[in-house]
Design a protein around this motif. Structure first.
Motif, PDB file in Angstrom:
ATOM      1  N   PRO A 197       0.816  -1.208   0.000  1.00  0.00           N
ATOM      2  CA  PRO A 197       0.000   0.000   0.000  1.00  0.00           C
ATOM      3  C   PRO A 197       0.854   1.265   0.000  1.00  0.00           C
ATOM      4  N   LYS A 198       0.362   2.258  -0.701  1.00  0.00           N
ATOM      5  CA  LYS A 198       1.078   3.531  -0.782  1.00  0.00           C
ATOM      6  C   LYS A 198       1.005   4.267   0.553  1.00  0.00           C
TER       7      LYS A 198
ATOM      8  N   ARG B 169       0.379   7.337   2.603  1.00  0.00           N
ATOM      9  CA  ARG B 169      -0.438   8.508   2.317  1.00  0.00           C
ATOM     10  C   ARG B 169      -0.277   9.577   3.396  1.00  0.00           C
TER      11      ARG B 169
ATOM     12  N   GLY C  43      -3.350   8.545   6.329  1.00  0.00           N
ATOM     13  CA  GLY C  43      -3.587   7.151   5.958  1.00  0.00           C
ATOM     14  C   GLY C  43      -4.758   6.485   6.650  1.00  0.00           C
TER      15      GLY C  43
ATOM     16  N   GLU D 145      -6.277   1.984  -5.696  1.00  0.00           N
ATOM     17  CA  GLU D 145      -5.403   1.056  -4.972  1.00  0.00           C
ATOM     18  C   GLU D 145      -6.202  -0.020  -4.252  1.00  0.00           C
ATOM     19  N   LEU D 146      -7.245   0.393  -3.536  1.00  0.00           N
ATOM     20  CA  LEU D 146      -8.031  -0.554  -2.751  1.00  0.00           C
ATOM     21  C   LEU D 146      -8.762  -1.568  -3.632  1.00  0.00           C
TER      22      LEU D 146
ATOM     23  N   GLU E 120      -6.606  12.408  -4.531  1.00  0.00           N
ATOM     24  CA  GLU E 120      -6.287  11.424  -3.493  1.00  0.00           C
ATOM     25  C   GLU E 120      -7.404  10.387  -3.364  1.00  0.00           C
TER      26      GLU E 120
ATOM     27  N   ASP F 215      -7.173   8.054  -6.410  1.00  0.00           N
ATOM     28  CA  ASP F 215      -5.980   7.204  -6.350  1.00  0.00           C
ATOM     29  C   ASP F 215      -6.125   6.134  -5.275  1.00  0.00           C
ATOM     30  N   TRP F 216      -6.690   6.514  -4.130  1.00  0.00           N
ATOM     31  CA  TRP F 216      -6.889   5.577  -3.022  1.00  0.00           C
ATOM     32  C   TRP F 216      -7.894   4.499  -3.405  1.00  0.00           C
TER      33      TRP F 216
ATOM     34  N   LEU G  49     -10.560   8.587   4.033  1.00  0.00           N
ATOM     35  CA  LEU G  49     -11.182   8.187   2.770  1.00  0.00           C
ATOM     36  C   LEU G  49     -12.691   8.400   2.834  1.00  0.00           C
TER      37      LEU G  49
ATOM     38  N   LEU H 207      -8.321   5.252   7.275  1.00  0.00           N
ATOM     39  CA  LEU H 207      -9.429   5.039   6.339  1.00  0.00           C
ATOM     40  C   LEU H 207     -10.598   5.985   6.584  1.00  0.00           C
TER      41      LEU H 207
END
Length: 215
Positions: free
Chosen positions: A2-3, A5, A8, A95-96, A88, A91-92, A13, A10
């Motif tokens: 995982p990147k 962030r 970070g 990734e997920l 962001e 991008d997130w 998010l 969640l």
């Protein structure tokens, strides 16, 4: 991997996913997230909510728009998502959705020490788990069917995923129980002997040592 962030947690998010719809003050954000069941989709620690808001603001992912006051209530700051915040969020999400990640579960932890239980007890406990899983699956199917009448499938895919995971687990537990019941499970006699004599058979000791060396 995982990147790393800037924020970070969640919960960040979830906040970004709320603000992408419209500017809100923190109380509105929290109310919306609870109403949408976001605390069921991800681990949310509400005690860190305002810290996350401040960190998102500090890193330029959200920005204050105005301060509002309603009646005698305290003044509240309204936030909007910034262009950096939108980037962001996207991008997130990418990734997920795209990258599998090992997620440890309490059930996996229990299975890792299953040998501590007598085979008969393990069988009874797994049967109880299967009964509970079947109940959850029936309830989940009914709830999903009801929600699909009112909510687009796009906003219910996480519920579909939960149901699919439960169904896969139930199928696996059912197969494991069948192996226990039929006696086809490898090492079952040695496992039973360990609990009845208190001594771990040499075959199981050797296997355990080999598996530790290969991890």
């Amino acid at each position: 991997m995982p990147k790393r962030r800037k924020v970070g947690n969640l919960l960040a998010l979830a906040v970004l996913s709320a603000l992408v719809q419209r500017p809100m003050h923190p109380y509105e954000i929290a109310t919306a997230l609870r109403a949408w069941g976001k605390d069921q989709d991800m681990e949310i620690k509400w005690g860190s909510f305002y810290t996350v808001i401040r960190n998102l603001d500090r890193h330029g992912l959200i920005a204050a728009v105005e301060s509002v006051r309603a009646g005698r209530r305290p003044e509240r700051t309204v936030y909007r998502i910034t262009d950096a915040g939108r980037a962001e969020l996207v991008d997130w999400a990418r990734e997920l959705v795209s990258t599998p990640e090992s997620e440890q579960s309490r059930f996996r932890a229990g299975l890792s020490v299953l040998a501590a239980l007598h085979p008969d007890e393990a069988t009874a406990l797994l049967r109880r788990r299967l009964e509970l899983l079947d109940e959850l699956i029936r309830a989940g199917r009914a709830a999903l069917a009801e929600h699909l009448r009112q909510v687009p499938r796009l906003f219910l895919v996480e519920s579909e995923y939960d149901l699919a995971v439960q169904e896969a687990e139930a199928a696996w537990v059912r197969d494991l129980l069948a192996a226990f019941t039929s006696g086809d499970f490898p090492g079952l006699d040695q496992w039973r002997a360990f609990h009845e004599t208190g001594e771990l058979p040499a075959e199981l000791t050797d296997v355990a040592e080999r598996s530790r060396r290969t991890e």
